[in-house]
Design an enzyme around this catalytic site. Structure first.
Site, short mmCIF file in Angstrom:
data_model
loop_
_atom_site.label_atom_id
_atom_site.label_comp_id
_atom_site.label_asym_id
_atom_site.label_seq_id
_atom_site.Cartn_x
_atom_site.Cartn_y
_atom_site.Cartn_z
N GLY A 111 -17.71 7.79 -3.02
CA GLY A 111 -16.55 7.77 -4.18
C GLY A 111 -16.81 6.58 -4.92
O GLY A 111 -17.93 6.23 -5.44
N ASN A 112 -15.54 6.22 -5.51
CA ASN A 112 -15.57 4.99 -6.49
C ASN A 112 -16.61 3.81 -5.86
O ASN A 112 -17.61 3.56 -6.67
CB ASN A 112 -14.21 4.52 -7.00
CG ASN A 112 -14.27 3.45 -8.01
OD1 ASN A 112 -14.77 2.22 -7.46
ND2 ASN A 112 -13.91 3.58 -9.16
N ALA A 113 -16.16 3.06 -4.74
CA ALA A 113 -16.94 2.09 -4.26
C ALA A 113 -18.26 2.56 -4.13
O ALA A 113 -19.33 1.98 -4.16
CB ALA A 113 -16.31 1.70 -3.13
N GLY A 114 -18.66 3.60 -3.44
CA GLY A 114 -19.89 4.07 -2.72
C GLY A 114 -20.84 4.23 -3.91
O GLY A 114 -21.91 3.97 -3.92
N LYS B 265 0.81 -1.22 0.01
CA LYS B 265 0.23 -0.10 -0.06
C LYS B 265 1.02 1.29 0.05
O LYS B 265 2.05 1.11 0.51
CB LYS B 265 -0.77 0.16 1.32
CG LYS B 265 -2.10 0.95 1.18
CD LYS B 265 -3.23 0.11 0.43
CE LYS B 265 -4.56 0.84 0.33
NZ LYS B 265 -5.43 0.04 -0.16
N GLY C 19 -20.45 6.80 2.03
CA GLY C 19 -19.36 6.98 0.86
C GLY C 19 -20.07 7.25 -0.46
O GLY C 19 -21.05 6.59 -0.86
N1 GLU Z 1 -7.33 0.03 -3.47
C1 GLU Z 1 -7.94 -1.07 -3.66
C2 GLU Z 1 -7.80 -2.02 -2.70
O1 GLU Z 1 -7.98 -1.39 -1.43
C3 GLU Z 1 -7.40 -1.87 -4.99
C4 GLU Z 1 -6.01 -2.49 -4.78
C5 GLU Z 1 -5.57 -2.76 -6.06
O2 GLU Z 1 -6.30 -2.71 -7.11
O3 GLU Z 1 -4.41 -3.02 -6.37
O4 GLU Z 1 -8.43 -3.00 -2.58
#
Ligand code: GLU
Length: 419
Positions: A216-219, A102, A214
């Site tokens: 954002g993308n997910a929400g 990360k 949320g």
């Molecule tokens: N950021 C996303 C996660 O937390 C995707 C990570 C990725 O695709 O490498 O799962």
């Protein structure tokens, strides 16, 4: 609570239940590599501003590290470490050939112009150099990072290595070999989990009420896909500034409009809508609650007020360990982040496979593979929970998922001779 302490506590709990080898446990309690970088950037106003950036490679026993990059004003090394650990379990549970990593930069994208954002993104990649790469560590988008940012980063990396290596980063725009399916794969994967969990709990998604924290993308995709795939009714949604509740169900065009005009979905106007806070959103009486924003939202102090039947962790780390136990006692099925939101990284894996092989698929193949993978992860998790129950040991879904994931990583480390 420090998110990394939470991640360690969860691992310790799983290690005890599964009787994990002590040496393996010691390796897995800490990240393999931690980078903290001071990054000077010449801003468009002519002045140099120094940013702090992180990249953590948590474990790469099963493959190159994989995980997103967050741009957040409150980013911290401890948060990045926790998220890197969770990426390790996420990739392992999904059974894809990646370890966990990360990254993050302390910055406020809302206060930056496009040019400065690009300069910062490129400077971050220059600071990392070959510490990332398609066979080393593969970043992707996360909180406040976008496909455009991924494209700049990919371009900068290619300038460094002087090679065309599109597999260095995933979540890219389609013009530079990103996958169309990756855009909504986090939420779509979560929807497949929702379908399976609803079946198990005898909830009919079409008749279910949903609250989402949320936008954002997910929400936002959780909102549109729950309508598109199931015809479900989302009655509450929020963003960092506040939220809205409407018993008649919310409308996406009006939400986008409110966000554009007032800066928040809280500015939504419906016939029976009312403004709610983020705290209140979590306490709504709904069938399904989807925290899709950031960590530490359901805690010991508010878990008792959660009234849903099914909680789907679209965000990373939205439920603390104490809250997990409270929800379990209340018989609320709380499905963990690294199962529910793994569609994002599985989508990234499909993008990477296409980049490194040069063989490009159509979206229907992408989605059907995603569905099979996510359904299998859900079934594996539920089966292990049942197996423990049949031996008289009650474990929550998070622990079941942990045991599967940790066991795979431990076995890979053992085979490689790490212990
Ligand atoms: N950021 C996303 C996660 O937390 C995707 C990570 C990725 O695709 O490498 O799962």
């Amino acid at each position: 609570m420090d998110p990394f302490k939470i991640a360690q506590k969860q691992l310790d709990e799983a290690a005890e239940i599964m009787k994990l080898d002590k040496q393996a446990h010691a390796i897995l309690r800490e990240p393999k590599r931690t980078l903290v970088m001071n990054i000077p950037v010449r801003m468009s106003n002519g002045r140099t501003q120094t940013f702090t950036g992180f990249r953590v490679r948590y474990n790469d026993a099963r493959g190159p590290a994989k995980g997103g990059i967050r741009f957040h004003p409150q980013e911290s090394l401890e948060t990045v470490k926790a998220l890197a650990a969770w990426m390790t379990w996420k990739c392992s549970l999904a059974d894809i050939p990646f370890g966990g990593g990360k990254g993050g930069i302390i910055c406020d994208t809302k206060k930056m112009n496009e040019r400065d954002l690009e300069s910062l993104s490129r400077a971050y990649v220059r600071a990392l150099g070959t510490d990332i790469g398609p066979e080393v560590d593969i970043p992707a988008p996360d909180v406040y990072t976008t496909p455009q940012i991924m494209a700049w980063m990919m371009d900068e990396y290619m300038n460094i290595v002087r090679k065309s290596q599109f597999g260095v980063i995933t979540g890219k725009p389609v013009e530079v070999w990103g996958s169309e399916g990756r855009m909504d794969s986090t939420a779509r994967g979560g929807m497949y989990i929702m379908r399976e969990a609803a079946k198990m709990l005898k909830i009919t998604p079409k008749k279910a009420t949903i609250a989402i924290q949320g936008f954002g993308n997910a929400g936002r995709y959780a909102f549109t896909l729950s309508k598109e795939l199931f015809g479900a009714k989302v009655v509450a949604i929020s963003d960092s500034e506040g939220g809205v509740y409407d018993p008649d169900g919310l409308d996406i065009e009006k939400l986008d409009d409110a966000k554009k005009k007032t800066g928040s979905v809280g500015g939504y106007k419906g016939r029976r809508s009312q403004k709610i806070s983020n705290e209140e959103l979590l306490e709504q009486k709904v069938d399904i609650l989807i925290p899709a924003a950031i960590e530490n939202q359901v805690r010991a102090d508010n878990a008792d007020k959660v009234k849903c039947k099914l909680l789907l962790e679209f965000a990373n780390g939205p439920v603390t360990p104490e809250a997990t136990n409270i929800l379990f006692e209340k018989k609320i099925v709380d499905l963990p982040d690294f199962l529910v939101n793994s569609g994002g990284v599985v989508g990234s894996y499909y993008e990477w496979v296409q980049n490194v092989t040069g063989d490009y698929w159509d979206t229907s193949l992408f989605y059907s593979k995603l569905d099979k993978k996510l359904t299998k992860s859900f079934n594996d998790t539920m089966a292990l929970q049942k197996e423990y129950a049949s031996k008289g040991q009650k474990i929550n879904p998070r622990m079941a998922a942990y045991i599967i994931a940790v066991d795979r990583v431990a076995k890979a480390m053992k085979a490689r001779g790490w212990y």
